[in-house]
Design a protein around this motif. Structure first.
Motif, PDB file in Angstrom:
ATOM      1  N   GLY A 154     -23.924  22.873 -11.157  1.00 32.81           N
ATOM      2  CA  GLY A 154     -24.991  23.074 -12.132  1.00 32.81           C
ATOM      3  C   GLY A 154     -25.106  21.969 -13.158  1.00 32.81           C
ATOM      4  O   GLY A 154     -25.627  22.182 -14.257  1.00 32.81           O
ATOM      5  N   HIS A 209     -17.123  32.468 -26.371  1.00 38.22           N
ATOM      6  CA  HIS A 209     -17.694  32.535 -25.027  1.00 38.22           C
ATOM      7  C   HIS A 209     -16.768  33.348 -24.114  1.00 38.22           C
ATOM      8  O   HIS A 209     -15.569  33.491 -24.381  1.00 38.22           O
ATOM      9  CB  HIS A 209     -17.892  31.130 -24.440  1.00 38.22           C
ATOM     10  CG  HIS A 209     -18.901  30.305 -25.172  1.00 38.22           C
ATOM     11  ND1 HIS A 209     -20.261  30.479 -25.039  1.00 38.22           N
ATOM     12  CD2 HIS A 209     -18.729  29.298 -26.082  1.00 38.22           C
ATOM     13  CE1 HIS A 209     -20.890  29.613 -25.811  1.00 38.22           C
ATOM     14  NE2 HIS A 209     -19.986  28.885 -26.463  1.00 38.22           N
ATOM     15  N   TYR A 266     -15.523  33.802 -20.005  1.00 43.46           N
ATOM     16  CA  TYR A 266     -15.459  33.110 -18.714  1.00 43.46           C
ATOM     17  C   TYR A 266     -14.755  34.012 -17.695  1.00 43.46           C
ATOM     18  O   TYR A 266     -13.900  34.824 -18.041  1.00 43.46           O
ATOM     19  CB  TYR A 266     -14.698  31.789 -18.840  1.00 43.46           C
ATOM     20  CG  TYR A 266     -15.306  30.819 -19.826  1.00 43.46           C
ATOM     21  CD1 TYR A 266     -16.273  29.900 -19.440  1.00 43.46           C
ATOM     22  CD2 TYR A 266     -14.895  30.829 -21.161  1.00 43.46           C
ATOM     23  CE1 TYR A 266     -16.821  29.009 -20.352  1.00 43.46           C
ATOM     24  CE2 TYR A 266     -15.435  29.946 -22.085  1.00 43.46           C
ATOM     25  CZ  TYR A 266     -16.399  29.040 -21.680  1.00 43.46           C
ATOM     26  OH  TYR A 266     -16.948  28.167 -22.583  1.00 43.46           O
ATOM     27  N   TYR A 283     -21.325  37.767  -8.841  1.00 44.77           N
ATOM     28  CA  TYR A 283     -22.791  37.859  -8.800  1.00 44.77           C
ATOM     29  C   TYR A 283     -23.226  39.149  -8.097  1.00 44.77           C
ATOM     30  O   TYR A 283     -22.586  39.585  -7.140  1.00 44.77           O
ATOM     31  CB  TYR A 283     -23.383  36.679  -8.011  1.00 44.77           C
ATOM     32  CG  TYR A 283     -23.500  35.386  -8.781  1.00 44.77           C
ATOM     33  CD1 TYR A 283     -24.586  35.151  -9.633  1.00 44.77           C
ATOM     34  CD2 TYR A 283     -22.543  34.391  -8.625  1.00 44.77           C
ATOM     35  CE1 TYR A 283     -24.698  33.956 -10.307  1.00 44.77           C
ATOM     36  CE2 TYR A 283     -22.654  33.186  -9.302  1.00 44.77           C
ATOM     37  CZ  TYR A 283     -23.736  32.979 -10.148  1.00 44.77           C
ATOM     38  OH  TYR A 283     -23.860  31.786 -10.820  1.00 44.77           O
ATOM     39  N   ALA A 307     -17.056  30.700 -13.746  1.00 47.79           N
ATOM     40  CA  ALA A 307     -18.379  30.922 -14.329  1.00 47.79           C
ATOM     41  C   ALA A 307     -18.268  31.361 -15.785  1.00 47.79           C
ATOM     42  O   ALA A 307     -17.267  31.965 -16.200  1.00 47.79           O
ATOM     43  CB  ALA A 307     -19.138  31.980 -13.516  1.00 47.79           C
ATOM     44  N   ARG A 308     -19.347  31.042 -16.552  1.00 44.47           N
ATOM     45  CA  ARG A 308     -19.500  31.573 -17.911  1.00 44.47           C
ATOM     46  C   ARG A 308     -20.366  32.827 -17.820  1.00 44.47           C
ATOM     47  O   ARG A 308     -21.332  32.857 -17.054  1.00 44.47           O
ATOM     48  CB  ARG A 308     -20.150  30.532 -18.815  1.00 44.47           C
ATOM     49  CG  ARG A 308     -20.327  31.001 -20.266  1.00 44.47           C
ATOM     50  CD  ARG A 308     -20.692  29.854 -21.187  1.00 44.47           C
ATOM     51  NE  ARG A 308     -21.818  29.094 -20.659  1.00 44.47           N
ATOM     52  CZ  ARG A 308     -21.821  27.760 -20.592  1.00 44.47           C
ATOM     53  NH1 ARG A 308     -20.761  27.062 -20.966  1.00 44.47           N
ATOM     54  NH2 ARG A 308     -22.886  27.120 -20.096  1.00 44.47           N
ATOM     55  N   VAL A 309     -20.005  33.876 -18.580  1.00 42.59           N
ATOM     56  CA  VAL A 309     -20.745  35.143 -18.508  1.00 42.59           C
ATOM     57  C   VAL A 309     -21.118  35.597 -19.911  1.00 42.59           C
ATOM     58  O   VAL A 309     -20.524  35.157 -20.910  1.00 42.59           O
ATOM     59  CB  VAL A 309     -19.902  36.240 -17.808  1.00 42.59           C
ATOM     60  CG1 VAL A 309     -19.594  35.856 -16.367  1.00 42.59           C
ATOM     61  CG2 VAL A 309     -18.621  36.520 -18.570  1.00 42.59           C
ATOM     62  N   GLN A 352     -24.584  38.538 -16.448  1.00 45.19           N
ATOM     63  CA  GLN A 352     -25.267  37.235 -16.448  1.00 45.19           C
ATOM     64  C   GLN A 352     -24.324  36.054 -16.182  1.00 45.19           C
ATOM     65  O   GLN A 352     -24.131  35.185 -17.025  1.00 45.19           O
ATOM     66  CB  GLN A 352     -25.989  37.029 -17.792  1.00 45.19           C
ATOM     67  CG  GLN A 352     -27.056  38.046 -18.077  1.00 45.19           C
ATOM     68  CD  GLN A 352     -27.704  37.837 -19.447  1.00 45.19           C
ATOM     69  OE1 GLN A 352     -27.545  36.783 -20.070  1.00 45.19           O
ATOM     70  NE2 GLN A 352     -28.441  38.838 -19.909  1.00 45.19           N
ATOM     71  N   GLU A 374     -22.990  32.495 -14.939  1.00 48.28           N
ATOM     72  CA  GLU A 374     -23.568  31.157 -14.776  1.00 48.28           C
ATOM     73  C   GLU A 374     -22.479  30.263 -14.203  1.00 48.28           C
ATOM     74  O   GLU A 374     -21.463  29.996 -14.852  1.00 48.28           O
ATOM     75  CB  GLU A 374     -24.031  30.605 -16.126  1.00 48.28           C
ATOM     76  CG  GLU A 374     -24.554  29.187 -16.057  1.00 48.28           C
ATOM     77  CD  GLU A 374     -24.796  28.594 -17.442  1.00 48.28           C
ATOM     78  OE1 GLU A 374     -25.040  27.377 -17.512  1.00 48.28           O
ATOM     79  OE2 GLU A 374     -24.704  29.339 -18.435  1.00 48.28           O
ATOM     80  N   LEU A 429     -20.107  27.415 -13.190  1.00 48.08           N
ATOM     81  CA  LEU A 429     -19.708  26.142 -13.779  1.00 48.08           C
ATOM     82  C   LEU A 429     -18.978  25.253 -12.775  1.00 48.08           C
ATOM     83  O   LEU A 429     -18.991  24.029 -12.907  1.00 48.08           O
ATOM     84  CB  LEU A 429     -18.788  26.378 -14.982  1.00 48.08           C
ATOM     85  CG  LEU A 429     -19.387  27.172 -16.150  1.00 48.08           C
ATOM     86  CD1 LEU A 429     -18.340  27.345 -17.238  1.00 48.08           C
ATOM     87  CD2 LEU A 429     -20.622  26.489 -16.698  1.00 48.08           C
TER      88      LEU A 429
END
Length: 779
Positions: free
Chosen positions: A321, A380, A382, A391, A416-418, A428, A430, A432
């Protein structure tokens, strides 16, 4: 908890505080031993119903003054001594291996964490627990960033329970994820440890088929021997025979009915099997498990630790990404440090990127059911884990790339970041980056799996990893059907497990509950299933399987319930385990018929001679050559022969094919001899001698049939037994109450009978045996 002494979390108890609690008896108790004590072994082998009956029969023989007829007691004593010796030898081997695989508890004392045996834990000790540990005492959580605990052994609920500081924990609980410090609140009798140890170590599965059949035979004989013996004794006296003749005939009949050698052979063979496996560094927790594994036709493998070495290696981190690679590495290192898991994946990443200092606001340790872990820090959140479980719908480009990497044999995890650490999936996500791990095959994996395939054992792989990766590794290991794979995360909430086990060989992304259901489906299809595993995610499946195998490097909870523990964590040892089990069971099934021949004809002859005008045709001493030379000695050597063919459950079939025709032959020839004795005016000594001769010849024929396929050793063994039996008649007549047969007047009687014995036996076996077998549905 407010009234309880709280030792500092950083230091734990001092040496003096531990000493005071030991003196006060506030110490935990050791786990129940896997084996019986030497005293119990002696007691259980000596104080048996059959031994009691034999001693009483020996007392009756003493009354007659015919002391040589007490020789059968010497055989009983030798049998019992051999049984005790073999079991004590096996006990020592098992106890030695138990010490090697015994669970150790991490205890903090004097500011240091050290390993302690479970019985060294005292009240208020601080236990440092982590994923895979099983709590040996009741306790309360003093410190943790998040513990996921399986309390199903206490509550019956399989869902993991989250524990935080101040929460109570019960002995027997299994740590599924995270780590923490637990203070022991109840130890020894004050806790549930004994009940929990019993539940974990002595699960009840389908009982041993062989032992069930043998015990059923013994139970029937228990209610048969005494009334039949009493009936024969009374009828003999009523015919006007002397008391001594009545006693000797009754004792001979009852001794013949007792298959004490069969019970001995089974226990000795299993104990010897456990001893042999111990020499190969395999701990056998229950002797019947040897039989269970011998009958296995489906072996379910967990990939990690079984097919592969279990030593994961970090290969690389691929940013995703457009996020800069250095930033992704930093965030990943911080996430792993915040979660502070100690599994192979976390350790490999720590080795690659180090362990930065970070304070987490929230931590979700790795869970086998959730298949991801996460933490919130620096504003944040993760996560790291399987893409399919992070997902709701994996983006197509990401999914295709993961698929490509998995086909190359990589184990791929998503970083991923959530927005939030929600369960079962985070909010949600995302992507990484992708974490690529490699896992190497065990050195002998291909050879070992090839052996199982050649032995008609179907191999199935059940793993929590990506099915494509698992299939690639299974294919490299030479497992047939590895291309038949299924992603269990995509089969829905209520999949058709019966269809799945029929269609697929490799199962990926499997949850612990799905593993258990797959095992159930194989069992429902008529398979006997073994399961291998080394982690807490395998617990449910190991409990469900007919036979379970754990690695010594696996979790303590897994080792505590497995039937076999591979001390050196070497799966290649399973070749020896399967071979030993099949050898033991095949040989017991093969020779059991020889023991039951004597039981069958003794029962039949007793019933017949209760109503006949003749005395029972044998004295106890006359049965000794038959029991020793045609059954006892040869079966001992035959039981040690290699026979690694698949178990087919032939115990009763062997009995019907060999024992029933042989027993009918013996009864028929004994009656024929009695009738000829009436016509030729032969005395009891002569007719009993002829009866012993024909019974021995028929038993020799049965021995030849049971020993097939013949080889040089078996032919030599049979020839030796036949020679010794002949020598008994030539030189042992006075000892065994046999008259000389070197008379032409007798030769024309017994020679035709001896010559006809084999064809008559074969005729009965092929005729009667096959008709009976065709009408009975054998398991």
């Amino acid at each position: 908890m407010s009234d309880r002494y709280l030792p500092p979390v950083e230091t734990g108890l001092t040496t003096e505080e531990v000493r005071q609690r030991v003196t006060a008896g506030l110490k935990n108790e050791p786990l129940p031993p896997l084996t019986r004590s030497v005293k119990q072994i002696f007691r259980d082998n000596l104080l048996t119903l059959f031994n009691l009956i034999n001693v009483l029969l020996g007392g009756l023989v003493l009354i007659t003054g015919s002391y040589k007829n007490l020789l059968f007691l010497f055989v009983v004593i030798m049998n019992t001594a051999i049984g005790i010796f073999q079991e004590v030898r096996a006990k020592r081997q098992v106890d030695k291996l138990s010490l090697l695989s015994a669970a150790k508890i991490h205890v903090r004392r004097n500011g240091q964490v050290g390993d302690q045996p479970q019985d060294a834990v005292v009240q208020d000790d601080l236990l440092v627990v982590t994923r895979g540990d099983q709590l040996p005492v009741d306790g309360v959580v003093r410190a943790t960033d998040g513990l996921e605990v399986d309390e199903s052994q206490i509550t019956g609920e399989a869902d993991p329970v989250i524990k935080g500081p101040g929460d109570a924990m019960v002995s027997g609980s299994i740590i599924l994820g995270g780590h923490g410090v637990v203070q022991a609140t109840e130890v020894g009798h004050g806790s549930f440890i004994k009940q929990m140890a019993k539940a974990a170590k002595q699960k009840r599965r389908t009982p041993s088929q062989l032992l069930t059949i043998i015990n059923r035979i013994i139970k029937i004989l228990t209610f048969t021997i005494i009334p039949l013996g009493a009936g024969l004794f009374i009828s003999t006296l009523l015919r006007g025979e002397s008391q001594n003749r009545a006693i000797l005939g009754t004792v001979a009949a009852m001794v013949g009915m007792i298959p004490e050698g069969l019970v001995l052979l089974t226990s000795v063979a299993l104990a010897a099997g456990a001893f042999t496996l111990g020499r190969h560094q395999v701990l056998v927790r229950e002797l019947p498990a040897i039989e269970a594994l011998a009958r296995v036709d489906t072996l379910c493998l967990d990939k990690t630790g079984t097919i592969t070495s279990g030593q994961l290696k970090f290969d690389r981190l691929e940013p995703w990404g457009g996020v800069p690679g250095k930033a992704v590495e930093t965030r990943l290192a911080e996430l792993v440090a915040a979660i502070d898991d100690d599994n192979e994946t976390a350790q490999a990443i720590k080795t690659a990127f180090g362990t930065p200092s970070v304070h987490a606001d929230t931590v979700l340790p790795f869970s086998s059911a959730r298949k991801w872990s996460g933490a919130a820090f620096n504003g944040h959140a993760y996560v790291m884990g399987a893409p399919e479980f992070i997902y709701d719908q994996v983006p197509r480009a990401l999914r295709d790339h993961v698929q490509t990497l998995a086909e190359r044999g990589y184990r791929v995890l998503l970083f991923a970041r959530v927005a939030a650490l929600t369960t079962p999936k985070p909010t949600q996500p995302e992507a990484l980056g992708l974490i690529l791990m490699t896992d190497e095959l065990r050195p002998q994996a291909k050879t070992t799996f090839g052996f199982f395939a050649n032995q008609d054992v179907a191999l199935k792989v059940i793993s929590g990893d990506n099915p494509v990766t698992v299939a690639s590794i299974a294919n490299r290991a030479g497992i047939a059907g590895a291309e038949k794979l299924v992603d269990m995360s995509q089969v829905g909430e209520r999949p058709d497990f019966d269809r799945l086990v029929a269609d697929y060989t490799v199962f990926g992304r499997v949850t612990p509950q799905q593993k258990e259901n797959l095992i159930k489906a194989y069992q429902a299809a008529g398979h006997t299933v073994a399961m291998t595993g080394d982690g807490v995610n395998d617990l449910l499946a190991l409990k469900q399987a007919d036979c379970s195998i754990a690695m010594a490097t696996g979790s303590e909870a897994t080792k505590s319930l497995a039937d076999f523990v591979l001390i050196e964590s070497n799966f290649d040892a399973m070749v020896q385990v399967l071979n030993e089990g099949r050898r033991v069971i095949n040989n017991i099934e093969r020779v059991a018929a020889l023991y039951l021949i004597k039981t069958m004809y003794s029962v039949a002859l007793t019933l017949i001679f209760i109503f006949m005008s003749h005395s029972y045709p044998f004295e106890p001493i006359q049965l000794t050559p038959i029991s020793t030379l045609m059954v006892g000695i040869p079966t001992f050597f035959l039981a040690l022969q290699p026979d690694y063919t698949r178990i087919t459950g032939r115990f009763m079939k062997q009995v019907m094919e060999i024992a029933v025709p042989a027993a009918i032959c013996v009864v028929g020839y004994v009656i024929t001899i009695m009738l000829l004795g009436n016509q030729l005016d032969l005395n009891f000594a002569t007719t009993s001698t002829l009866s012993v001769l024909l019974t021995g010849v028929i038993s020799l024929n049965a021995l030849v049939i049971a020993a097939r396929p013949l080889n040089r050793f078996k032919i030599g063994l049979v020839a030796l037994m036949a020679t010794l039996f002949l020598l008994v008649f030539l030189f042992g007549g006075a000892i065994f109450s046999l008259v000389s047969l070197w008379h032409w007047s007798l030769a024309w009687v017994y020679v035709p009978l001896v010559i006809s014995a084999y064809p008559v036996f074969i005729l009965l076996q092929n005729g009667l045996g096959k008709r009976v077998l065709s009408r009975i549905r054998w398991r």
